[in-house]
Design a protein around this motif. Structure first.
Motif, PDB file in Angstrom:
ATOM      1  N   PRO A  64       0.800  -1.232   0.000  1.00  0.00           N
ATOM      2  CA  PRO A  64       0.000   0.000   0.000  1.00  0.00           C
ATOM      3  C   PRO A  64       0.830   1.278   0.000  1.00  0.00           C
ATOM      4  O   PRO A  64       0.417   2.290  -0.559  1.00  0.00           O
ATOM      5  CB  PRO A  64      -0.824  -0.110   1.289  1.00  0.00           C
ATOM      6  CG  PRO A  64      -0.824  -1.562   1.637  1.00  0.00           C
ATOM      7  CD  PRO A  64       0.485  -2.090   1.145  1.00  0.00           C
ATOM      8  N   TYR A  65       2.008   1.222   0.621  1.00  0.00           N
ATOM      9  CA  TYR A  65       2.848   2.421   0.739  1.00  0.00           C
ATOM     10  C   TYR A  65       4.290   1.979   0.914  1.00  0.00           C
ATOM     11  O   TYR A  65       4.579   1.041   1.663  1.00  0.00           O
ATOM     12  CB  TYR A  65       2.405   3.267   1.937  1.00  0.00           C
ATOM     13  CG  TYR A  65       3.349   4.383   2.304  1.00  0.00           C
ATOM     14  CD1 TYR A  65       3.447   5.521   1.505  1.00  0.00           C
ATOM     15  CD2 TYR A  65       4.142   4.312   3.446  1.00  0.00           C
ATOM     16  CE1 TYR A  65       4.316   6.547   1.837  1.00  0.00           C
ATOM     17  CE2 TYR A  65       5.015   5.330   3.791  1.00  0.00           C
ATOM     18  CZ  TYR A  65       5.093   6.447   2.978  1.00  0.00           C
ATOM     19  OH  TYR A  65       5.956   7.463   3.310  1.00  0.00           O
ATOM     20  N   MET A  66       5.194   2.650   0.218  1.00  0.00           N
ATOM     21  CA  MET A  66       6.604   2.294   0.295  1.00  0.00           C
ATOM     22  C   MET A  66       7.445   3.527   0.639  1.00  0.00           C
ATOM     23  O   MET A  66       7.499   4.479  -0.135  1.00  0.00           O
ATOM     24  CB  MET A  66       7.072   1.702  -1.038  1.00  0.00           C
ATOM     25  CG  MET A  66       8.586   1.541  -1.165  1.00  0.00           C
ATOM     26  SD  MET A  66       9.286   0.335  -0.039  1.00  0.00           S
ATOM     27  CE  MET A  66       8.776  -1.171  -0.840  1.00  0.00           C
ATOM     28  N   ASP A  67       8.062   3.492   1.817  1.00  0.00           N
ATOM     29  CA  ASP A  67       9.027   4.524   2.199  1.00  0.00           C
ATOM     30  C   ASP A  67      10.411   3.972   1.857  1.00  0.00           C
ATOM     31  O   ASP A  67      10.983   3.179   2.604  1.00  0.00           O
ATOM     32  CB  ASP A  67       8.915   4.846   3.691  1.00  0.00           C
ATOM     33  CG  ASP A  67       9.749   6.060   4.088  1.00  0.00           C
ATOM     34  OD1 ASP A  67      10.902   6.147   3.632  1.00  0.00           O
ATOM     35  OD2 ASP A  67       9.243   6.918   4.845  1.00  0.00           O
ATOM     36  N   LYS A  68      10.927   4.397   0.723  1.00  0.00           N
ATOM     37  CA  LYS A  68      12.183   3.807   0.211  1.00  0.00           C
ATOM     38  C   LYS A  68      13.375   4.138   1.097  1.00  0.00           C
ATOM     39  O   LYS A  68      14.350   3.389   1.126  1.00  0.00           O
ATOM     40  CB  LYS A  68      12.438   4.291  -1.219  1.00  0.00           C
ATOM     41  CG  LYS A  68      11.363   3.879  -2.216  1.00  0.00           C
ATOM     42  CD  LYS A  68      11.711   4.329  -3.624  1.00  0.00           C
ATOM     43  CE  LYS A  68      10.612   3.981  -4.608  1.00  0.00           C
ATOM     44  NZ  LYS A  68       9.378   4.745  -4.364  1.00  0.00           N
ATOM     45  N   ARG A  69      13.316   5.255   1.819  1.00  0.00           N
ATOM     46  CA  ARG A  69      14.443   5.588   2.707  1.00  0.00           C
ATOM     47  C   ARG A  69      14.464   4.677   3.920  1.00  0.00           C
ATOM     48  O   ARG A  69      15.517   4.149   4.295  1.00  0.00           O
ATOM     49  CB  ARG A  69      14.340   7.048   3.144  1.00  0.00           C
ATOM     50  CG  ARG A  69      14.530   8.058   2.029  1.00  0.00           C
ATOM     51  CD  ARG A  69      14.303   9.468   2.532  1.00  0.00           C
ATOM     52  NE  ARG A  69      12.948   9.625   3.072  1.00  0.00           N
ATOM     53  CZ  ARG A  69      12.515  10.719   3.690  1.00  0.00           C
ATOM     54  NH1 ARG A  69      13.332  11.744   3.857  1.00  0.00           N
ATOM     55  NH2 ARG A  69      11.276  10.787   4.149  1.00  0.00           N
ATOM     56  N   PHE A  70      13.297   4.490   4.552  1.00  0.00           N
ATOM     57  CA  PHE A  70      13.241   3.672   5.758  1.00  0.00           C
ATOM     58  C   PHE A  70      13.475   2.198   5.442  1.00  0.00           C
ATOM     59  O   PHE A  70      14.024   1.457   6.262  1.00  0.00           O
ATOM     60  CB  PHE A  70      11.893   3.869   6.446  1.00  0.00           C
ATOM     61  CG  PHE A  70      11.785   3.209   7.795  1.00  0.00           C
ATOM     62  CD1 PHE A  70      12.673   3.519   8.811  1.00  0.00           C
ATOM     63  CD2 PHE A  70      10.804   2.265   8.049  1.00  0.00           C
ATOM     64  CE1 PHE A  70      12.591   2.904  10.060  1.00  0.00           C
ATOM     65  CE2 PHE A  70      10.700   1.654   9.284  1.00  0.00           C
ATOM     66  CZ  PHE A  70      11.595   1.977  10.293  1.00  0.00           C
TER      67      PHE A  70
END
Length: 466
Positions: free
Chosen positions: A354-360
């Motif tokens: 649903p959501y991707m935080d590429k940094r974390f």
């Protein structure tokens, strides 16, 4: 659909609906984790019906959560919100006397612009109980992000007291004694305590809500390597929240805690350790190794520890080897689970999320790419905000052996001959650490074993009919 390529990883973004639980469901596990808390969900009857059905706890059981139900006079501003909330909080104090009351805002409080953050400090001073405000509403991408919102709110309540560093001890006659500390590590096999020397290092705080047994396991795994855990966020008791300041290193255990990580870095100036997440033996080993490397500690015995766990999973690995899996996307654990299942020998067609935080999740994505190369498997597609209609078409084409999906799509897929597993089960199961890898494979193989049993049953009936 847009595509973004990062080296060998291809990210695609669709515009599908989120099709996930409401984030207020985080109350289900957080009220059990923070033992002296009380959660007050401020919403409509729909929120109450959802909690009643999702949590499965009847009102007469007196759980440590309740609904502040908004009705028409509240929404039309005919009633004084502050007086109503004060009445409820005084009743909670009288009946339960919690150490902290956590207000969970919902979609309705956002729409009618209820100033929860403004009312909480005033009411807190009147009833003499801390009130934490968390906006865990349906505007988030996934239901697990409700925990992220609550933990980010708790960060502001953690103490900031300064801790002495090594430089503060220079010239102290007892400095050498402070350089090393002695801790006791419990050995379950020998039922005895053994002492090991732990080199002093900056404070380490781990964040993420896990069952107490799992936090103990992870803490002991780190202490075996000489890394002392100063605290967990959340703590079991509100008074035990960890000290957070610019000297503290923090590390997450779940991939959906990006907002908490950002708050820790920006508001408390903590140093974030970017690691893969401790899911599966490979992820747990990488998690420990990264933390050790930050503190200049050389880990020992991790390879043997990981190999021993893989040997114990042999019976499950025989079942999943060569099988294919398709992640539709639901709880933000998809990348970590896909990486572990690929290491087990499965083929991952697609990772919907649903959501991707590429940094974390940068370290997790890097380990996923490394795993693909080591097991000689093609890199799966990673699709953010997947369109479920398009996913159904791809499932028809690919015909995976297993689809890990939300509850809304499980029965329709089963009716079309696709074996499914509810992704929400991985959220509530104990999947972190070395020893819990077996629980992951138990969930994954259950529909596969069921199919095998049905096939053998059909074959037996056929033989008898002949």
């Amino acid at each position: 659909m847009c595509k973004v390529e990062s080296e060998n990883i291809t990210f695609e973004c669709e515009t599908g609906n989120y099709h996930t639980f409401c984030p207020i469901s985080c109350v289900a596990w957080l009220y059990q984790k923070i033992e002296d808390s009380f959660f007050l969900v401020i919403g409509t009857k729909t929120c109450g019906y959802f909690l009643q059905n999702a949590l499965g706890v009847m009102i007469f059981a007196e759980p440590r959560y309740a609904m502040a139900e908004l009705e028409e006079p509240d929404i039309s501003a005919q009633l004084n919100d502050y007086k109503e909330l004060k009445r409820l909080c005084l009743q909670i104090k009288q009946d339960r006397n919690p150490s902290v009351i956590i207000w969970i805002g919902t979609c309705t409080t956002e729409i009618i612009k209820m100033d929860l953050e403004g009312m909480a400090p005033r009411l807190e001073s009147e009833i003499d109980i801390p009130i934490v405000v968390a906006r865990a509403n349906g505007l988030d991408y996934a239901f697990t992000q409700g925990e992220d919102t609550v933990l980010a709110a708790l960060v502001h309540r953690c103490p900031e007291m300064k801790q002495k560093t090594r430089n503060d001890f220079k010239g102290d006659s007892s400095a050498d004694q402070r350089q090393n500390s002695i801790i006791s590590v419990f050995s379950p096999k020998k039922h005895s305590k053994k002492e090991c020397v732990v080199e002093s290092h900056p404070p380490l705080v781990l964040f993420g809500s896990l069952p107490s047994t799992v936090t103990t396991q992870l803490t002991l795994e780190l202490e075996k390597q000489g890394v002392h855990v100063s605290g967990w966020l959340p703590a079991q008791r509100y008074a035990d929240l960890p000290v957070l300041n610019e000297e503290v290193y923090v590390c997450g255990v779940n991939p959906f805690l990006s907002r908490t990580a950002t708050t820790l870095m920006r508001r408390r100036k903590c140093k974030l350790i970017g690691t893969p997440f401790p899911i599966g033996p490979d992820g747990t080993r990488a998690w420990i190794e990264k933390i050790c490397s930050v503190f200049n500690i050389v880990p020992t015995g991790l390879e043997e520890r990981e190999n021993k766990i893989w040997e114990g999973l042999h019976d499950y690995l025989q079942l999943v080897k060569g099988k294919s899996v398709f992640f539709m996307g639901d709880n933000l654990l998809e990348v970590s689970l896909a990486r572990f299942l690929m290491r087990c020998g499965m083929v991952v067609y697609e990772i919907g999320i649903p959501y991707m935080d590429k940094r974390f999740q940068a370290a997790e994505l890097s380990l996923l790419e490394k795993t693909c190369k080591e097991v000689n498997s093609p890199m799966p597609r990673i699709i953010e905000k997947p369109d479920n209609y398009n996913q159904i078409q791809r499932i028809r084409e690919l015909q995976p052996d297993l689809a890990i999906t939300g509850m809304a799509h499980a029965n329709p897929l089963e009716a079309r001959g696709v074996s499914t597993k509810w992704s929400v089960e991985f959220t509530f199961a104990q999947i972190h650490g070395f020893t819990n890898a077996r629980d992951i494979l138990e969930l994954v193989t259950r529909p596969l074993r069921r199919n095998q049993s049905l096939e053998s049953l059909e074959w037996t009936k056929l033989v008898k009919s002949l």
